[in-house]
Design a protein around this motif. Sequence first.
Motif, PDB file in Angstrom:
ATOM      1  N   ILE A 241       0.834  -1.198   0.000  1.00 51.52           N
ATOM      2  CA  ILE A 241       0.000   0.000   0.000  1.00 51.52           C
ATOM      3  C   ILE A 241       0.870   1.249   0.000  1.00 51.52           C
ATOM      4  O   ILE A 241       0.589   2.228  -0.701  1.00 51.52           O
ATOM      5  N   ASN A 245       0.789   4.182  -2.712  1.00 51.36           N
ATOM      6  CA  ASN A 245       0.519   5.559  -2.296  1.00 51.36           C
ATOM      7  C   ASN A 245       1.623   6.503  -2.758  1.00 51.36           C
ATOM      8  O   ASN A 245       1.363   7.630  -3.192  1.00 51.36           O
ATOM      9  N   LYS A 310      -6.699   1.224  -4.409  1.00 45.33           N
ATOM     10  CA  LYS A 310      -7.372   1.113  -3.117  1.00 45.33           C
ATOM     11  C   LYS A 310      -6.358   0.832  -2.010  1.00 45.33           C
ATOM     12  O   LYS A 310      -5.759  -0.243  -1.961  1.00 45.33           O
ATOM     13  N   SER A 311      -6.170   1.818  -1.141  1.00 41.33           N
ATOM     14  CA  SER A 311      -5.204   1.692  -0.047  1.00 41.33           C
ATOM     15  C   SER A 311      -5.910   1.179   1.199  1.00 41.33           C
ATOM     16  O   SER A 311      -6.083   1.905   2.186  1.00 41.33           O
ATOM     17  N   VAL A 312      -6.337  -0.078   1.158  1.00 38.56           N
ATOM     18  CA  VAL A 312      -7.162  -0.621   2.238  1.00 38.56           C
ATOM     19  C   VAL A 312      -6.555  -1.906   2.784  1.00 38.56           C
ATOM     20  O   VAL A 312      -6.211  -2.811   2.030  1.00 38.56           O
ATOM     21  N   LYS A 314      -7.695  -5.010   4.643  1.00 35.50           N
ATOM     22  CA  LYS A 314      -8.913  -5.725   5.008  1.00 35.50           C
ATOM     23  C   LYS A 314      -8.558  -6.797   6.033  1.00 35.50           C
ATOM     24  O   LYS A 314      -7.868  -7.774   5.723  1.00 35.50           O
ATOM     25  N   HIS A 320     -11.765  -2.548   8.185  1.00 30.04           N
ATOM     26  CA  HIS A 320     -11.134  -2.052   6.968  1.00 30.04           C
ATOM     27  C   HIS A 320     -10.342  -0.816   7.367  1.00 30.04           C
ATOM     28  O   HIS A 320     -10.915   0.160   7.844  1.00 30.04           O
ATOM     29  N   TYR A 322      -8.112   2.220   6.094  1.00 26.82           N
ATOM     30  CA  TYR A 322      -7.706   2.999   4.925  1.00 26.82           C
ATOM     31  C   TYR A 322      -6.389   3.705   5.233  1.00 26.82           C
ATOM     32  O   TYR A 322      -6.305   4.490   6.190  1.00 26.82           O
ATOM     33  N   HIS A 324      -3.480   6.231   4.277  1.00 22.73           N
ATOM     34  CA  HIS A 324      -3.106   7.366   3.437  1.00 22.73           C
ATOM     35  C   HIS A 324      -1.767   7.962   3.844  1.00 22.73           C
ATOM     36  O   HIS A 324      -1.199   8.760   3.108  1.00 22.73           O
TER      37      HIS A 324
END
Length: 351
Positions: A241, A245, A310-312, A314, A320, A322, A324
């Motif tokens: 991620i 990003n 999608k910067s998630v 799970k 979930h 997120y 950033h």
Amino acid sequence: MFYYTDAVIEQLAIHRVGNKLQDEFYVLSEKTVDLADGVLSQLLMHYFLNPFTKLNEVYRLFHTTDTLSLNEIFHFSNAFFTGELGFLEFSQQISKHLFEVSNHPNIKGGELYVVHLRDVQLEGEVHEAIGIFKSENKEAYLKISPVQGAFDLDYEQEAININKLDKGCLIINTDADEGYKVLVIDQTNRQQEAVYWKDDFLGVRVRNDAFNQTGNFLKVYKKFVNEELDEAFELQRADKIDLLNRSMDYFKHKETFKQDEFAEEVLGNPQAAGLFNTYRQQFEEEFDAPFGDQFAISSQAVKKVQATYKSVLKLDKNFHVYVHGKREFIEKGYDDEKGMNYYILYFNEEH
């Protein structure tokens, strides 16, 4: 961007093209459509051209042998633009060609509209153009009209919704030596049979401009991070991620992509940079779409691709997360007592 505010329909011909594999036939008109009704012209303009105002991708006509004249659409379009072929005959030839490639069992027959346009605007320049549109799906419409103090109700069973263009293309009369500039829409078939419109009928490939270079690069990089890096590095999901990003942040704040700069600021690892260069070269060779060491970044393409980044995290079905921010604010561990993984998140304020 495409605009048609000042565009005019010069000529219009309508033909019927069936499915060759289903033993259907084509029916060719022997005259063009009378466009004296101004309201009808405006409705047709909306039906034909409005869907193209949302497009960013520009295509080129091409042939696998690199001999443009072997592409039927290019051959007939060029003959029309240069005055060697009249409009009605041109539209008939286009219809015959569509019939010949309509040989998948799921291809629907329908009306083919061939239009000669002038004063369309693409990328800030005004041009002449050819429009080729196909309607495959019909709808029922109710019609209400006043009759002696009441209202009469009627219907049209096989009508066309002017807000739903099934298939279409615009061939802009510019850059003929490169296969013209072409805009393409196919709203109906998204399965295997859909290739007949772009590939078999038109024979187009995406123009390798800033929009497509930016979009393709981000897609290739995302696939590399998600699918290829694991073979060389042990990466946690949070690490991936972070790499995604950082790439999105790079493309949002730079006007020009530079290969060495990207490798240093985003990948930050010579081995990873070397692996990615090999990976992207495979894409360039397969699709004949080189990125080069640098290219202009398209903000429209960045916005389009951003939704897929999608910067998630799970975590089972409970959470979930997120992500950033920076990678160093996330720590992963394992709780021996609970027998479960955990994340520690560092932050200053809760909103």
